[in-house]
Design a protein around this motif. Structure first.
Motif, mmCIF file in Angstrom:
data_model
loop_
_atom_site.group_PDB
_atom_site.id
_atom_site.type_symbol
_atom_site.label_atom_id
_atom_site.label_comp_id
_atom_site.label_asym_id
_atom_site.label_seq_id
_atom_site.Cartn_x
_atom_site.Cartn_y
_atom_site.Cartn_z
ATOM 1 N N PHE A 262 0.817 -1.207 0.000
ATOM 2 C CA PHE A 262 0.000 0.000 0.000
ATOM 3 C C PHE A 262 0.857 1.265 0.000
ATOM 4 N N ASN A 263 0.249 2.337 -0.524
ATOM 5 C CA ASN A 263 0.805 3.675 -0.341
ATOM 6 C C ASN A 263 -0.041 4.396 0.712
ATOM 7 N N ASN A 264 0.203 5.673 0.910
ATOM 8 C CA ASN A 264 -0.529 6.440 1.933
ATOM 9 C C ASN A 264 -2.030 6.455 1.675
ATOM 10 N N ASP A 265 -2.418 6.522 0.400
ATOM 11 C CA ASP A 265 -3.843 6.560 0.070
ATOM 12 C C ASP A 265 -4.543 5.251 0.445
ATOM 13 N N HIS A 266 -3.891 4.130 0.222
ATOM 14 C CA HIS A 266 -4.477 2.841 0.590
ATOM 15 C C HIS A 266 -4.691 2.744 2.100
ATOM 16 N N VAL A 267 -3.675 3.158 2.869
ATOM 17 C CA VAL A 267 -3.788 3.089 4.324
ATOM 18 C C VAL A 267 -4.936 3.957 4.814
ATOM 19 N N LYS A 268 -5.059 5.150 4.271
ATOM 20 C CA LYS A 268 -6.153 6.033 4.672
ATOM 21 C C LYS A 268 -7.507 5.483 4.242
ATOM 22 N N SER A 269 -7.555 4.772 3.128
ATOM 23 C CA SER A 269 -8.815 4.145 2.711
ATOM 24 C C SER A 269 -9.277 3.121 3.739
ATOM 25 N N VAL A 270 -8.302 2.480 4.389
ATOM 26 C CA VAL A 270 -8.655 1.486 5.412
ATOM 27 C C VAL A 270 -9.113 2.169 6.689
ATOM 28 N N VAL A 271 -8.305 3.059 7.236
ATOM 29 C CA VAL A 271 -8.599 3.616 8.562
ATOM 30 C C VAL A 271 -9.811 4.546 8.543
ATOM 31 N N TYR A 272 -10.122 5.153 7.414
ATOM 32 C CA TYR A 272 -11.256 6.072 7.347
ATOM 33 C C TYR A 272 -12.568 5.395 6.926
ATOM 34 N N ASN A 273 -12.517 4.140 6.523
ATOM 35 C CA ASN A 273 -13.733 3.486 6.022
ATOM 36 C C ASN A 273 -14.012 2.136 6.680
ATOM 37 N N LEU A 274 -13.174 1.723 7.573
ATOM 38 C CA LEU A 274 -13.349 0.434 8.213
ATOM 39 C C LEU A 274 -14.573 0.449 9.120
ATOM 40 N N SER A 275 -15.266 -0.673 9.147
ATOM 41 C CA SER A 275 -16.478 -0.791 9.954
ATOM 42 C C SER A 275 -16.151 -0.720 11.448
ATOM 43 N N SER A 276 -17.043 -0.127 12.210
ATOM 44 C CA SER A 276 -16.855 -0.031 13.660
ATOM 45 C C SER A 276 -17.030 -1.379 14.343
ATOM 46 N N ARG A 277 -17.476 -2.398 13.622
ATOM 47 C CA ARG A 277 -17.687 -3.723 14.192
ATOM 48 C C ARG A 277 -16.412 -4.567 14.188
ATOM 49 N N VAL A 278 -15.339 -4.062 13.630
ATOM 50 C CA VAL A 278 -14.098 -4.827 13.553
ATOM 51 C C VAL A 278 -13.548 -5.104 14.940
ATOM 52 N N THR A 279 -13.212 -6.375 15.181
ATOM 53 C CA THR A 279 -12.622 -6.783 16.457
ATOM 54 C C THR A 279 -11.199 -7.325 16.293
ATOM 55 N N HIS A 280 -10.836 -7.769 15.071
ATOM 56 C CA HIS A 280 -9.504 -8.319 14.810
ATOM 57 C C HIS A 280 -8.983 -7.668 13.523
ATOM 58 N N LEU A 281 -7.843 -6.999 13.623
ATOM 59 C CA LEU A 281 -7.301 -6.271 12.470
ATOM 60 C C LEU A 281 -5.807 -6.494 12.369
ATOM 61 N N ASN A 282 -5.350 -6.876 11.162
ATOM 62 C CA ASN A 282 -3.925 -6.981 10.865
ATOM 63 C C ASN A 282 -3.600 -5.944 9.804
ATOM 64 N N LEU A 283 -2.912 -4.886 10.222
ATOM 65 C CA LEU A 283 -2.537 -3.787 9.328
ATOM 66 C C LEU A 283 -1.023 -3.624 9.367
ATOM 67 N N SER A 284 -0.330 -4.744 9.297
ATOM 68 C CA SER A 284 1.130 -4.720 9.430
ATOM 69 C C SER A 284 1.799 -4.586 8.061
ATOM 70 N N GLY A 285 3.060 -4.139 8.108
ATOM 71 C CA GLY A 285 3.874 -4.111 6.894
ATOM 72 C C GLY A 285 3.886 -2.794 6.163
ATOM 73 N N TYR A 286 3.436 -1.685 6.785
ATOM 74 C CA TYR A 286 3.315 -0.436 6.046
ATOM 75 C C TYR A 286 4.317 0.624 6.469
ATOM 76 N N ARG A 287 5.281 0.238 7.256
ATOM 77 C CA ARG A 287 6.489 1.005 7.537
ATOM 78 C C ARG A 287 6.232 2.509 7.615
ATOM 79 N N GLU A 288 6.541 3.249 6.559
ATOM 80 C CA GLU A 288 6.421 4.704 6.612
ATOM 81 C C GLU A 288 5.096 5.217 6.062
ATOM 82 N N ASN A 289 4.128 4.359 5.921
ATOM 83 C CA ASN A 289 2.821 4.778 5.410
ATOM 84 C C ASN A 289 1.761 4.859 6.499
ATOM 85 N N LEU A 290 2.006 4.238 7.659
ATOM 86 C CA LEU A 290 1.059 4.296 8.757
ATOM 87 C C LEU A 290 1.579 5.276 9.801
#
Length: 419
Positions: A262-290
């Motif tokens: 992912f680039n910065n836009d992909h990461v923001k697409s996740v954090v700004y649109n993810l459902s509030s019902r999420v209980t388990h999230l793996n968002l690893s591997g984005y080094r300088e993008n998160l």
């Protein structure tokens, strides 16, 4: 039908014996005195068989031979009809429901073998009730086989580490698949599109390490009941398509979207649109993008997170701990290889997040310092989970090919292909 004839299945010598269907054989008996005229001849026509085995005809034969055989001892045989009436049960006489109940206990290879016995058996073998769950792990050149399985109405399909050539899937009706595992399979993007674009009932899906297009992401948005999604290692889809999919799939509880390039836009697409019902999230591997701001948005949107993997996020530092304390349900946190987090600050994490039970900090602490850290946080298990199990159908810690390794989301498939 003539009055003196009867259906072929009622002819005693044509009755089916044994567990499998067999063809009627030509009957020939050894000559034995007065039986030479009837049983000694080969019987080809059904009417001749009926006449020879009818009681009237046999009685007439006995009367005509009485005078010729006066003073001779006659050894007569009991009627074959009387013997076979006790054993006259044929597979053809069994109802479809009973045959399906028998076929249900057959393994996949045997089920395919008996499909060539007859047209009726072929129809029953591919009945939807027998193909509810199928495991095709490791199957090579499985394009035609996969297409046939998809047509049976399968609901749980497991195909990890398989090889699929081009698939031309043209069935117009939607597929009934609820759980689908194509992790680490070699499958063309066009073939994957043919499958996903026909799915509307997906609840559990793993496409780990696949190259997926925006068309696939847009098709996933049509599966609004999606609960667990594993896209770890996937690539070639855009940030806007990802954002639209996450908005539509508002029921997602587990999401693994690690190491997708992912680039910065992909990461923001996740954090700004993810459902509030999420209980388990793996968002690893984005080094300088998160960034820390992304983490704040994520925690604010998803306060029910229990498992959070942010490994290899090199921009995170100890000040992120104040964000984690807002996750009142956090049980498992992974910060492996987040090299800007100082070792001394880790001991404070247990105080800030009192619910924490599991902590992974691989790469941040040397083995000789691990006992002292465990002593400072005795209620937390440290570095006990080297692999993430978020949204993965089969935990990677299990041995591939073992009975436990064939489990898909806590259940095994009934029909399983074995090499």
């Amino acid at each position: 039908m003539p009055n003196n004839s009867m259906p072929l299945q009622d002819i005693p010598c044509l009755s089916l014996q044994g567990p499998m269907l067999s063809l009627p054989k030509r009957i020939k008996r050894k000559s034995r005195d007065w039986l030479s005229e009837g049983l000694d001849t080969e019987c080809n026509a059904p009417t001749e068989l009926i006449q020879q085995w009818s009681p009237c005809h046999q009685h007439q034969q006995l009367l005509s031979k009485d005078k010729e055989n006066e003073g001779k001892f006659i050894l007569a045989r009991r009627s074959r009809r009387r013997k076979q009436s006790k054993l006259g049960i044929s597979w053809n006489h069994l109802p479809d429901e009973l045959l399906l109940a028998i076929f249900f206990y057959l393994p996949l290879q045997d089920l395919l073998r008996i499909s060539v016995v007859s047209k009726r058996w072929h129809r029953l073998v591919f009945d939807e009730c027998l193909w509810h769950s199928v495991d095709l792990e490791g199957l090579t050149h499985m394009g035609p086989a996969l297409q046939q399985v998809l047509k049976t109405g399968v609901r749980r399909l497991r195909c990890p580490r398989a090889f699929v050539e081009e698939l031309h899937f043209t069935v117009p009706v939607p597929l009934q698949i609820v759980q689908l595992d194509l992790s680490s399979s070699i499958i063309p993007t066009s073939a994957l599109e043919c499958i996903i674009c026909h799915c509307r009932q997906l609840e559990y899906l793993s496409l780990e390490s696949q190259q997926i297009s925006d068309k696939i992401i847009n098709s996933l948005a049509m599966n609004t009941n999606l609960l667990q999604l594993n896209l770890s290692g996937c690539s070639r889809f855009s940030a806007p398509a990802l954002a639209d999919m996450l908005k539509s799939c508002s029921s997602i509880e587990q999401l693994n979207i690690s190491w997708c390039g992912f680039n910065n836009d992909h990461v923001k697409s996740v954090v700004y649109n993810l459902s509030s019902r999420v209980t388990h999230l793996n968002l690893s591997g984005y080094r300088e993008n998160l960034t820390l701001n992304d983490l704040k948005v994520l925690v604010d949107r998803c306060p029910q997170i229990q498992t959070l993997d942010l490994s290899d996020s090199t921009l995170l530092m100890a000040d992120s701990f104040h964000v984690f304390k807002h996750l009142k349900c956090l049980l498992h946190l992974s910060l492996s290889r987040c090299y800007n987090i100082h070792l001394a600050a880790l001991s404070n994490l247990g105080k800030m997040v009192p619910t924490l039970c599991l902590l992974d900090v691989f790469g941040l602490i040397q083995d000789n310092h691990l006992p002292s850290l465990k002593k400072e946080m005795p209620h937390i298990s440290i570095n006990s989970r080297p692999f993430s199990s978020v949204a993965r159908p089969t935990p990677t810690s299990w041995f591939i090919g073992s009975p436990s390794g064939r489990i898909m989301w806590s259940r095994m498939c009934r029909l399983r292909f074995t090499l």
